[in-house]
Enzyme design. Structure first.
Site, mmCIF file in Angstrom:
data_model
loop_
_atom_site.group_PDB
_atom_site.id
_atom_site.type_symbol
_atom_site.label_atom_id
_atom_site.label_comp_id
_atom_site.label_asym_id
_atom_site.label_seq_id
_atom_site.Cartn_x
_atom_site.Cartn_y
_atom_site.Cartn_z
ATOM 1 N N LYS A 126 40.712 38.446 43.552
ATOM 2 C CA LYS A 126 40.604 39.678 42.769
ATOM 3 C C LYS A 126 40.179 40.800 43.704
ATOM 4 O O LYS A 126 39.557 40.555 44.743
ATOM 5 C CB LYS A 126 39.574 39.523 41.649
ATOM 6 C CG LYS A 126 39.787 40.470 40.485
ATOM 7 C CD LYS A 126 40.944 40.029 39.614
ATOM 8 C CE LYS A 126 41.130 40.956 38.413
ATOM 9 N NZ LYS A 126 42.187 40.487 37.507
ATOM 10 N N ASP A 166 45.807 45.742 37.444
ATOM 11 C CA ASP A 166 44.724 45.409 36.523
ATOM 12 C C ASP A 166 44.327 46.735 35.875
ATOM 13 O O ASP A 166 45.105 47.699 35.916
ATOM 14 C CB ASP A 166 43.544 44.763 37.275
ATOM 15 C CG ASP A 166 42.543 44.080 36.358
ATOM 16 O OD1 ASP A 166 42.829 42.978 35.876
ATOM 17 O OD2 ASP A 166 41.467 44.667 36.107
#
Length: 444
Positions: A126, A166
């Protein structure tokens, strides 16, 4: 002290001021006690859990860029490459002022298990930055993205680490980042997913997380003797996941009566008008007050309140920790039958436990919202093959993946005597595959 408790204590001690990461580790390891306790000596000897909760690599870097007034701005960039045991790191880039290392680690840790559940060869990672694209011009966003990718490009690649979008990172931002990567590396490769269709993106990627959520929910309801037709559904959020979850739920015959954004929420007893919602949010980028102004059946409320509406199914699709214990009590009191997470960890731990204790079917995000990353992996496959699949082919593969995820987590829960506990099932099913790969590859 048990091995699980030792490792949780170590995580808290070594990672102070990272409550989201602590929460994720505790939730996962607590639910894995059944498996870990059976293998405690071997896992302790190999420091398996310590390796599992420690990222393989954590990158923090400066991102300087020039705004439209000629002023230099400086943000912080992050990429946490958590676990590559089953494939290249895979996970989104979040651009939001709330981003810090703890949040990125929490999301990256969850991503390891989510990616494992897809059955596809992708590891967990991430990244992101505390940059806020809201209110910025296209030129300012491009300046930031190019600076961000200038540093990040040193550590990613189609077979190393493949970031995606995202929160705050949409098609515009992915395009700017991809262009800069290509310029710097002189390579045209599938290094990012969520790309535009004209340069290697996949059909159905936009819809994938929301659609995948409903494919899993539909399968779960069917296996419990229920149909989607006629069900009342409440949804939080009004972004990509929420919009396409609403659309697919209504295609399945359900009625979705709510959505929300950062300032308030809509109750529309006639059912959310998806086309109007898209116009307000995707075209105008406006607040939900405009939806209410354009539709007589809709009522706008400031603040929170989605979970107070009686429903059969609740789908939190906005952000982490948005469904609290009082919300869970309200859902139970109103007869809610199922809650499935469209966002990443939107339900607090005490709310999750309350829902489960009161017989509500509860599916954690690592299983129910895995459709997005699964379709990103399908985009990687198409890029590697230099092919583009039809919408129907991608959607069909997505549906099969989500149905398989449901049965995998259901079977894992049953195997360890926790039938119906999909949190335990999801964590065990994801864990077993990752641990098998880690053990096969030695102490690395």
């Amino acid at each position: 002290m048990s091995y699980v408790d030792e490792v949780i204590a170590q995580v808290i001690e070594k990672n102070p001021s990272q409550p989201e990461f602590h929460q994720a580790v505790k939730e996962v390891l607590d639910s894995l006690r059944l498996v870990i306790d059976q293998n405690e000596d071997a896992y302790r000897r190999d420091a398996l859990l310590e390796r599992l909760v420690t990222p393989e690599r954590q990158l923090i870097f400066r991102v300087p860029w020039v705004d439209d007034k000629g002023q230099v701005q400086v943000n912080t960039g992050y990429r946490v490459q958590f676990n590559s045991a089953i494939g290249p790191y895979k996970g989104g880039l979040r651009l939001h002022p709330s981003v810090n290392l703890g949040i990125i680690k929490f999301l990256g840790f969850e991503q390891v298990f989510k990616n494992s559940l897809t059955g596809l060869p992708i590891g967990g990672g991430k990244g992101g930055s505390d940059f806020d694209p809201k209110g910025k011009s296209d030129r300012e966003v491009m300046a930031f993205c190019q600076s961000f990718m200038t540093e990040l490009s040193k550590y990613i690649g189609a077979d190393t680490d493949v970031p995606a979008g995202d929160i705050g990172t949409g098609a515009r931002e992915i395009g700017y980042m991809f262009g800069q990567y290509k310029r710097l590396q002189n390579r045209y490769e599938g290094v990012l997913t969520g790309k535009g269709l004209s340069y290697g993106g996949s059909l159905a990627r936009t819809e994938a997380t929301g659609y995948g959520l409903l494919y899993l929910v539909q399968e779960m309801m069917k296996c419990h003797g229920e149909e989607m037709t006629g069900k009342t559904v409440v949804v939080s959020g009004a972004g990509n996941v929420a919009i396409y979850a609403i659309q697919k739920a209504q295609q399945m015959g359900a009625k979705v009566v709510t959505c929300s954004d950062s300032t308030g929420w809509i109750y529309d007893p006639e059912g959310i008008d998806v086309d109007l919602l898209k116009e307000v949010k995707e075209v105008k980028r406006a607040r939900l007050t405009e939806y209410a102004a354009a539709r007589s059946s809709a009522v706008y409320h400031e603040g929170r309140g989605v979970w107070a509406i009686p429903c059969d199914i609740a789908l939190p699709c906005a952000t982490q920790n948005e469904l609290l214990i009082d919300d869970a009590k309200q859902l139970v009191a109103n007869g809610c039958k199922a809650v499935a997470e469209g966002a990443n960890m939107p339900t607090t731990l005490d709310a999750t436990e309350y829902l489960q204790a009161n017989g509500v079917l509860f599916v954690p995000g690592k299983a129910s919202n895995a459709g997005g990353v699964a379709t990103s992996a399908l985009e990687m496959t198409q890029n590697s093959e230099r092919l583009s699949w039809s919408f129907e082919e991608v959607d069909s593969r997505l549906q099969n993946i989500m149905i398989n995820i449901y049965h995998n987590i259901d079977n894992a829960a049953k195997k360890y005597g926790k039938e119906g506990n999909y949190v335990v099932g999801a964590n065990i099913a994801g864990f077993e595959k990752v641990v098998s790969a880690m053990n096969a590859q030695g102490i690395v």
